[in-house]
Design an enzyme around this catalytic site. Structure first.
Site, short mmCIF file in Angstrom:
data_model
loop_
_atom_site.label_atom_id
_atom_site.label_comp_id
_atom_site.label_asym_id
_atom_site.label_seq_id
_atom_site.Cartn_x
_atom_site.Cartn_y
_atom_site.Cartn_z
N ASP A 181 -6.89 4.48 -4.64
CA ASP A 181 -7.58 4.33 -3.36
C ASP A 181 -8.21 5.70 -3.10
O ASP A 181 -8.43 6.47 -4.06
CB ASP A 181 -6.60 3.90 -2.25
CG ASP A 181 -7.30 3.51 -0.95
OD1 ASP A 181 -7.89 2.43 -0.91
OD2 ASP A 181 -7.29 4.29 0.02
N LYS A 223 0.87 -1.18 0.00
CA LYS A 223 0.00 0.00 0.00
C LYS A 223 0.90 1.22 0.00
O LYS A 223 2.06 1.15 0.42
CB LYS A 223 -0.89 0.00 1.24
CG LYS A 223 -2.12 0.87 1.11
CD LYS A 223 -3.25 0.19 0.33
CE LYS A 223 -4.40 1.15 0.09
NZ LYS A 223 -5.55 0.47 -0.51
P1 NDP Z 1 -12.91 8.08 -2.76
O1 NDP Z 1 -11.84 9.04 -2.54
O2 NDP Z 1 -13.46 7.91 -4.14
O3 NDP Z 1 -14.16 8.39 -1.79
C1 NDP Z 1 -14.02 8.38 -0.41
C2 NDP Z 1 -15.34 8.78 0.23
O4 NDP Z 1 -15.23 8.58 1.63
C3 NDP Z 1 -15.70 10.24 0.02
O5 NDP Z 1 -17.08 10.37 -0.04
C4 NDP Z 1 -15.12 10.90 1.27
O6 NDP Z 1 -15.78 12.10 1.63
C5 NDP Z 1 -15.33 9.84 2.31
N1 NDP Z 1 -14.27 9.94 3.32
C6 NDP Z 1 -12.93 9.77 3.12
N2 NDP Z 1 -12.26 9.98 4.27
C7 NDP Z 1 -13.17 10.28 5.18
C8 NDP Z 1 -13.10 10.58 6.56
N3 NDP Z 1 -11.92 10.62 7.21
N4 NDP Z 1 -14.26 10.80 7.20
C9 NDP Z 1 -15.45 10.76 6.55
N5 NDP Z 1 -15.58 10.48 5.24
C10 NDP Z 1 -14.46 10.24 4.57
O7 NDP Z 1 -12.35 6.69 -2.19
P2 NDP Z 1 -12.82 5.21 -2.52
O8 NDP Z 1 -14.30 5.17 -2.72
O9 NDP Z 1 -11.94 4.67 -3.56
O10 NDP Z 1 -12.43 4.44 -1.16
C11 NDP Z 1 -13.34 4.33 -0.05
C12 NDP Z 1 -12.88 3.21 0.85
O11 NDP Z 1 -12.83 1.97 0.11
C13 NDP Z 1 -11.48 3.35 1.47
O12 NDP Z 1 -11.47 2.76 2.75
C14 NDP Z 1 -10.62 2.53 0.54
O13 NDP Z 1 -9.42 2.08 1.18
C15 NDP Z 1 -11.55 1.38 0.25
N6 NDP Z 1 -11.23 0.62 -0.96
C16 NDP Z 1 -11.18 1.24 -2.18
C17 NDP Z 1 -10.90 0.50 -3.30
C18 NDP Z 1 -10.95 1.09 -4.67
O14 NDP Z 1 -10.88 0.32 -5.63
N7 NDP Z 1 -11.10 2.39 -4.83
C19 NDP Z 1 -10.56 -0.93 -3.21
C20 NDP Z 1 -10.74 -1.50 -1.89
C21 NDP Z 1 -11.03 -0.73 -0.81
P3 NDP Z 1 -15.09 13.53 1.34
O15 NDP Z 1 -15.13 13.68 -0.15
O16 NDP Z 1 -15.92 14.50 2.09
O17 NDP Z 1 -13.68 13.41 1.89
#
Ligand code: NDP
Length: 450
Positions: free
Chosen positions: A171, A131
């Site tokens: 991510d 990662k």
């Molecule tokens: P994005 O950046 O596309 O979206 C993240 C979302 O989560 C946003 O809506 C964001 O809101 C919210 N968010 C992020 N940090 C916080 C926080 N500290 N508190 C509250 N809300 C938060 O990321 P992904 O959708 O790609 O990833 C989401 C999760 O899925 C993560 O845990 C990631 O590790 C996991 N994941 C992702 C994969 C992928 O293929 N993308 C694969 C496997 C797991 P805001 O915009 O307001 O920050």
């Protein structure tokens, strides 16, 4: 049954890991969850104890921390910190995403990298675990600033990558645009069109169809299978999801395609509630086309509401999918969900449920799919992208989605059956940790002391 000797030994290994990785709380939490399931494994496989597999697996093979200097549009200089933790390559090249978020620390990257080892093993594909990321905040940055940051990041990271060595993906904060910029810089520096060196690229430059959708779609396929085991159907179920990013949006898409009703999602500012069901087109327009805050959805659907700072888990539902970030669903939230009739929870995010929350679900008989199994669709499709790049082929959306669905069903069944074999029927946390660990441990024994 776990012998007291084994319990003591594992507890000792855990305490040693805490001492040697001081202050890394998220890493400690992830380690504790995995090690807590391994007692019976050491009884059944004493060779893993003899070869000190647990001790070795806790130590990353390589940890890289580097300076990322860049200039904003006004010419001001900024310095961020970049990370890549290459955790384990027993099963294949290091593989795992890059996260750009101000909360990124070595502890966060290590917990994610550690989880990634077992997640990648569960897919059955030949990929190791890693990662990376940076404590950089993409919010409010122009496209030119994003490009400069990505280029500076890759200018240092490129020397550690390679299609047979280490293959990053996206991510939080890193989507197709950022992956494309990083690939462009890698290509320029190395003078090699090495498509398989990063995944999540756009289709024009060797990306796989379904990669963007894969984590969210895969999550719903996993959920669907968990419900089948319970003799329940997804159709008509009322669902809520945290997050409004890549994973959440595509999970909503697949849920709706399969007839479920999604009434709420969120971002870091609060949650959106739309009683009649989220309008996916409006949500995509706001979040993907405009890159705006979630409140902007109300301009398209005035009858919906946005609760600033609200707790999404207080909304009654049958299915809850945390898809935002780590430790966003605690014991209290879990109790509320159970009281409100929730029957299944599957983690789209990595470690979004605290250990107390997971315990509440297990005790209440709520089907609980941990992230390392339920969100493995993203990395599985990344591995399919690597296969396509290696064979200079390109597959159709339908073909890739069918493979994704098969892989998710396979992961579900492996976790379910492994839990049953080790006397923990229905405990997907134990099933995922044990099945993932055994795969990696066998490979490490076979590779010798390296
Ligand atoms: P994005 O950046 O596309 O979206 C993240 C979302 O989560 C946003 O809506 C964001 O809101 C919210 N968010 C992020 N940090 C916080 C926080 N500290 N508190 C509250 N809300 C938060 O990321 P992904 O959708 O790609 O990833 C989401 C999760 O899925 C993560 O845990 C990631 O590790 C996991 N994941 C992702 C994969 C992928 O293929 N993308 C694969 C496997 C797991 P805001 O915009 O307001 O920050």
């Amino acid at each position: 049954m776990m012998t007291p000797h084994m319990t003591d030994r594992i507890e000792g290994i855990y305490l040693d890991a805490v001492r040697r990785n001081g202050g890394e709380l998220e890493f400690h939490q992830a380690v504790r969850e995995v090690l807590g399931c391994l007692g019976p494994v050491l009884v059944k496989h004493p060779e893993f104890g003899k070869h000190k597999i647990i001790e070795r697996i806790l130590e990353p093979e390589r940890q890289i921390i580097f300076r990322v200097p860049w200039q904003d549009d006004k010419g001001e200089i900024h310095i961020n910190r970049g990370f890549r933790v290459e955790f384990n390559s027993a099963l294949g090249p290091y593989k795992g995403g890059l996260r750009f978020h101000p909360s990124v620390t070595l502890s966060i990257i290590k917990f994610l990298g550690f989880e990634q080892i077992f997640k990648n093993a569960l897919t059955g594909l030949p990929i190791g675990g890693a990662k990376g990321g940076a404590d950089f905040d993409p919010k409010g940055r122009s496209e030119a600033e994003m490009m400069r940051f990505c280029q500076s990041f890759m200018t240092e990271l490129y020397r550690y990558l390679g299609e047979y060595t280490d293959v990053p993906a996206g991510d939080i904060g890193v989507g197709t645009r950022e992956i494309n910029f990083m690939f462009g810089q890698y290509k320029r520096i190395t003078n090699r069109y090495e498509s398989g060196v990063v995944t999540g690229k756009s289709l024009n430059i060797g990306g796989a169809p379904v990669r963007t959708e894969s984590t969210g779609y895969g999550l719903v396929y996993f959920l669907e299978r968990m419900l089948q085991v319970k003799k329940e159907a997804l159709e008509g179920k009322v669902c809520i999801l945290s997050g409004a990013g890549n994973v959440a949006i595509h999970a909503i898409e697949k849920l709706q395609q399969l007839g479920a009703k999604v009434i709420a999602c969120s971002d870091s500012g609060g949650y959106l509630y739309d009683e009649n069901g989220i309008d996916l087109e409006a949500l995509k327009y706001v979040k993907l086309a405009q890159r705006a805050r979630l409140q902007a959805y109300l301009r398209h659907r005035p009858e919906a509401s946005f609760v600033a700072g609200g707790n999404i888990w207080s909304i009654p539902c049958q299915i809850a999918l945390p898809c935002a970030t780590e430790n966003e669903l605690n014991g209290k939230d879990a109790e509320i969900l159970v009281q409100n009739g929730c029957i299944a929870v599957a983690e789209g995010a990595n470690m979004p449920t605290t250990p107390e929350g997971a315990q509440v679900f297990l005790e209440a008989g709520v089907s609980f799919g941990p992230g390392k199994a339920a969100n493995a669709g993203g990395v599985a499709t990344s591995a399919l992208e690597m296969q396509q790049n290696a064979s200079r082929d390109s597959w159709s959306f339908e073909h890739t989605e069918t493979r994704l669905q098969e892989i998710m069903v396979g992961i579900h069944d492996l976790c379910y059956e492994t839990a049953e074999e080790f006397g923990k029927k229905g405990n997907y946390v134990a099933g995922a940790n044990i099945a993932g660990f055994i795969k990696v441990a066998r490979a490490m024994v076979e590779l010798g002391l390296v």
